[in-house]
Design an enzyme around this catalytic site. Structure first.
Site, PDB file in Angstrom:
ATOM      1  N   THR A  46      -0.447  21.668   0.980  1.00 21.53           N
ATOM      2  CA  THR A  46       0.517  23.295   1.643  1.00 21.53           C
ATOM      3  C   THR A  46       0.112  23.878   0.792  1.00 21.53           C
ATOM      4  O   THR A  46       0.205  25.035   0.615  1.00 21.53           O
ATOM      5  CB  THR A  46       1.572  22.925   2.375  1.00 21.53           C
ATOM      6  OG1 THR A  46       0.926  20.847   3.180  1.00 21.53           O
ATOM      7  CG2 THR A  46       1.859  24.612   3.271  1.00 21.53           C
ATOM      8  N   TYR A 109       0.663  20.883  15.331  1.00 18.88           N
ATOM      9  CA  TYR A 109       0.796  21.804  17.198  1.00 18.88           C
ATOM     10  C   TYR A 109       0.567  21.066  18.327  1.00 18.88           C
ATOM     11  O   TYR A 109       0.879  21.279  18.977  1.00 18.88           O
ATOM     12  CB  TYR A 109      -0.119  22.602  16.763  1.00 18.88           C
ATOM     13  CG  TYR A 109      -0.844  23.879  18.121  1.00 18.88           C
ATOM     14  CD1 TYR A 109      -0.018  24.959  17.647  1.00 18.88           C
ATOM     15  CD2 TYR A 109      -2.082  23.797  19.143  1.00 18.88           C
ATOM     16  CE1 TYR A 109      -0.321  26.107  19.114  1.00 18.88           C
ATOM     17  CE2 TYR A 109      -2.125  24.353  19.859  1.00 18.88           C
ATOM     18  CZ  TYR A 109      -1.123  25.698  19.994  1.00 18.88           C
ATOM     19  OH  TYR A 109      -1.181  26.394  20.640  1.00 18.88           O
ATOM     20  N   TYR A 135       2.765  12.099   5.508  1.00 18.82           N
ATOM     21  CA  TYR A 135       3.450  13.371   4.648  1.00 18.82           C
ATOM     22  C   TYR A 135       3.893  13.934   6.495  1.00 18.82           C
ATOM     23  O   TYR A 135       2.950  14.490   7.099  1.00 18.82           O
ATOM     24  CB  TYR A 135       2.199  14.590   3.988  1.00 18.82           C
ATOM     25  CG  TYR A 135       2.473  15.508   3.778  1.00 18.82           C
ATOM     26  CD1 TYR A 135       4.577  15.608   4.026  1.00 18.82           C
ATOM     27  CD2 TYR A 135       1.828  16.813   4.041  1.00 18.82           C
ATOM     28  CE1 TYR A 135       4.497  16.903   2.895  1.00 18.82           C
ATOM     29  CE2 TYR A 135       2.691  17.814   3.290  1.00 18.82           C
ATOM     30  CZ  TYR A 135       3.983  18.254   3.418  1.00 18.82           C
ATOM     31  OH  TYR A 135       4.386  19.293   3.012  1.00 18.82           O
ATOM     32  N   ARG A 140       6.524  21.730   9.442  1.00 18.33           N
ATOM     33  CA  ARG A 140       5.951  22.511   9.550  1.00 18.33           C
ATOM     34  C   ARG A 140       5.118  21.760  11.097  1.00 18.33           C
ATOM     35  O   ARG A 140       3.778  22.361  11.379  1.00 18.33           O
ATOM     36  CB  ARG A 140       4.764  22.810   8.443  1.00 18.33           C
ATOM     37  CG  ARG A 140       5.014  23.347   7.328  1.00 18.33           C
ATOM     38  CD  ARG A 140       4.086  22.662   5.776  1.00 18.33           C
ATOM     39  NE  ARG A 140       4.921  24.189   5.111  1.00 18.33           N
ATOM     40  CZ  ARG A 140       4.400  24.723   4.637  1.00 18.33           C
ATOM     41  NH1 ARG A 140       3.484  25.759   5.257  1.00 18.33           N
ATOM     42  NH2 ARG A 140       4.909  26.230   3.548  1.00 18.33           N
ATOM     43  N   LYS A 164       5.012  10.681   1.981  1.00 19.50           N
ATOM     44  CA  LYS A 164       5.270  11.842   1.898  1.00 19.50           C
ATOM     45  C   LYS A 164       6.863  11.726   2.650  1.00 19.50           C
ATOM     46  O   LYS A 164       6.232  12.922   3.631  1.00 19.50           O
ATOM     47  CB  LYS A 164       5.003  13.018   1.505  1.00 19.50           C
ATOM     48  CG  LYS A 164       5.257  14.152   0.681  1.00 19.50           C
ATOM     49  CD  LYS A 164       4.598  15.190   0.258  1.00 19.50           C
ATOM     50  CE  LYS A 164       5.164  16.551  -0.483  1.00 19.50           C
ATOM     51  NZ  LYS A 164       4.273  18.163  -0.468  1.00 19.50           N
ATOM     52  N   ILE A 206       6.356  13.943  -4.505  1.00 24.55           N
ATOM     53  CA  ILE A 206       5.539  15.390  -4.937  1.00 24.55           C
ATOM     54  C   ILE A 206       6.638  16.807  -4.840  1.00 24.55           C
ATOM     55  O   ILE A 206       6.666  17.016  -3.507  1.00 24.55           O
ATOM     56  CB  ILE A 206       5.094  14.676  -3.593  1.00 24.55           C
ATOM     57  CG1 ILE A 206       4.175  13.847  -4.168  1.00 24.55           C
ATOM     58  CG2 ILE A 206       3.519  16.153  -3.335  1.00 24.55           C
ATOM     59  CD1 ILE A 206       2.952  13.265  -2.706  1.00 24.55           C
TER      60      ILE A 206
END
Length: 291
Positions: A46, A109, A135, A140, A164, A206
Site C-alpha cells: 500500500t 470493498y 494482510y 482500508r 501482517k 512490516i
C-alpha cells in the site's frame, strides 16, 4: 521462515516531478535500507501507491529493486485484491523467483464474511508458488480477519506462513498470538504498537517509519525480540512522535515528507493522494532536525 523475523519495510515509490517513477531515488532508498540494518524489503505494498501504478511501472519497480538488492536481503511482493480469480491468474503468471514470500491483503470493498475470507486465501495459497503472508488492515478493507479465522487458516493451509496484523488493536493482537501455532509469523503492521506486539510474542514488523529511521527502528525490534524491553522502549519513545506525524494526514504523504527531508526522494505523490500540508511538513522536518 526465519528470514522474515525482524524488521521489514514497506517501500515507497519515489516519483519525479512529472510523476514518472524515479528509478535513481528508488535505488538510493533500497541501498539506504540495506546499509542501515533492515531485515527484508516489501515491494508494491500500500505504501508504494501500488493502486496508481501501471503494470509496466510495477515491472520496472520490481526489476529495479531486485537488481539493486542483488540477493542481499529477502524480498516480499505485494499481490492482493478483491477479485480472487484474477489474483489466482496473476500468481500463476508472475515470476516470483527472487521473492521469499507474497503479501496479500484481505479483500476490500466486497466485505466478505469470515468464510469468504478463508476461501479466498485458500485459493490464493493453492495458486501461489511462494509462501503467503496475510494482510489484515480493516481501516482500508472495511473487514476484519478475526483471530479465529487466522488460526483456522494457519492450521489448515500450510502455504500461509504468517499475517501482517494492522488492526491497531493490541487486545486482538494478543488473542491472535495466543491462538496460532508457534511457528506462524504474527507481524505487526502498526508501527506504534510494534514493540508491545513483539514482547507479547510477535515476530517483527512490516514498517513504514522503519524506512525513515531504519537503523534505530531495526535496533528497537532486535532488542524487543531479545526480550530487552527497557532498552527497546528507550528507542520506541524516541521514535514514537514521528509515527504520529507521518500518519497524521495519511500514508505515504507523511513518510514521503520525511524521506524528502533526508534527501532520499522527491516529495511527490499521485492523485488522489496529495502532499502533506505545509504545517505538517514543517513539524516532520523539525523532528528530523532534532532526532
Amino acid at each position: 521462515m526465519d528470514a522474515l523475523v525482524g524488521t521489514g519495510v514497506a517501500l515507497i515509490t519515489p516519483f519525479n516531478k512529472d510523476f514518472s517513477v524515479d528509478v535513481s531515488a528508488l535505488e538510493k532508498l533500497v541501498e539506504d535500507q540495506i546499509q542501515n540494518g533492515v531485515d527484508y524489503l516489501v515491494v508494491l505494498g500500500t505504501t508504494a501507491e501500488s493502486a496508481t501504478l501501471t503494470s509496466e511501472e510495477k515491472e520496472l519497480i520490481i526489476a529495479t529493486i531486485i537488481a539493486k538488492n542483488n540477493g542481499r536481503l529477502p524480498l516480499v511482493l505485494g499481490i492482493g485484491g478483491n477479485n480472487t480469480m484474477a489474483l489466482v491468474e496473476e500468481l500463476g503468471e508472475s515470476d516470483l523467483a527472487d521473492f521469499t514470500a507474497v503479501l496479500s491483503v484481505s479483500p476490500f470493498y466486497n466485505k466478505p464474511t469470515q468464510e469468504g475470507i478463508y476461501q479466498h486465501f485458500r485459493a490464493i495459497a493453492d495458486a501461489s508458488p511462494k509462501p503467503v503472508i496475510l494482510y489484515n488492515v480493516p481501516g482500508r478493507t472495511s473487514s476484519n480477519i478475526l483471530p479465529e479465522t487466522v488460526n483456522r487458516i494457519a492450521r489448515n493451509i500450510p502455504n500461509v506462513i504468517g499475517i501482517k496484523e494492522a488492526a491497531g488493536d493490541m487486545v486482538q493482537a494478543m488473542h491472535l498470538i495466543s491462538l496460532v501455532p508457534d511457528d506462524f509469523l504474527v507481524i505487526s503492521g502498526d508501527d506504534m504498537i510494534t514493540l508491545p506486539m513483539i514482547l507479547a510474542g510477535g515476530k517483527g514488523v512490516i514498517s513504514v517509519i522503519g524506512q525513515g529511521f531504519p537503523a534505530e527502528f531495526s535496533e528497537m525490534v532486535k532488542l524487543g525480540l531479545e526480550g530487552k524491553s527497557k532498552e527497546a522502549y528507550k528507542l520506541h519513545y524516541k521514535i514514537a512522535p514521528s509515527i504520529n506525524l507521518i500518519f497524521a494526514e495519511g500514508n505515504p504523504s507523511g513518510i514521503k515528507a520525511l524521506l524528502a527531508k533526508k534527501d532520499l526522494c522527491k516529495n511527490n505523490l499521485r492523485l488522489p493522494l496529495v502532499k502533506a500540508t505545509d504545517s505538517l511538513q514543517k513539524k516532520i522536518e523539525d523532528f528530523v532536525d532534532t532526532f
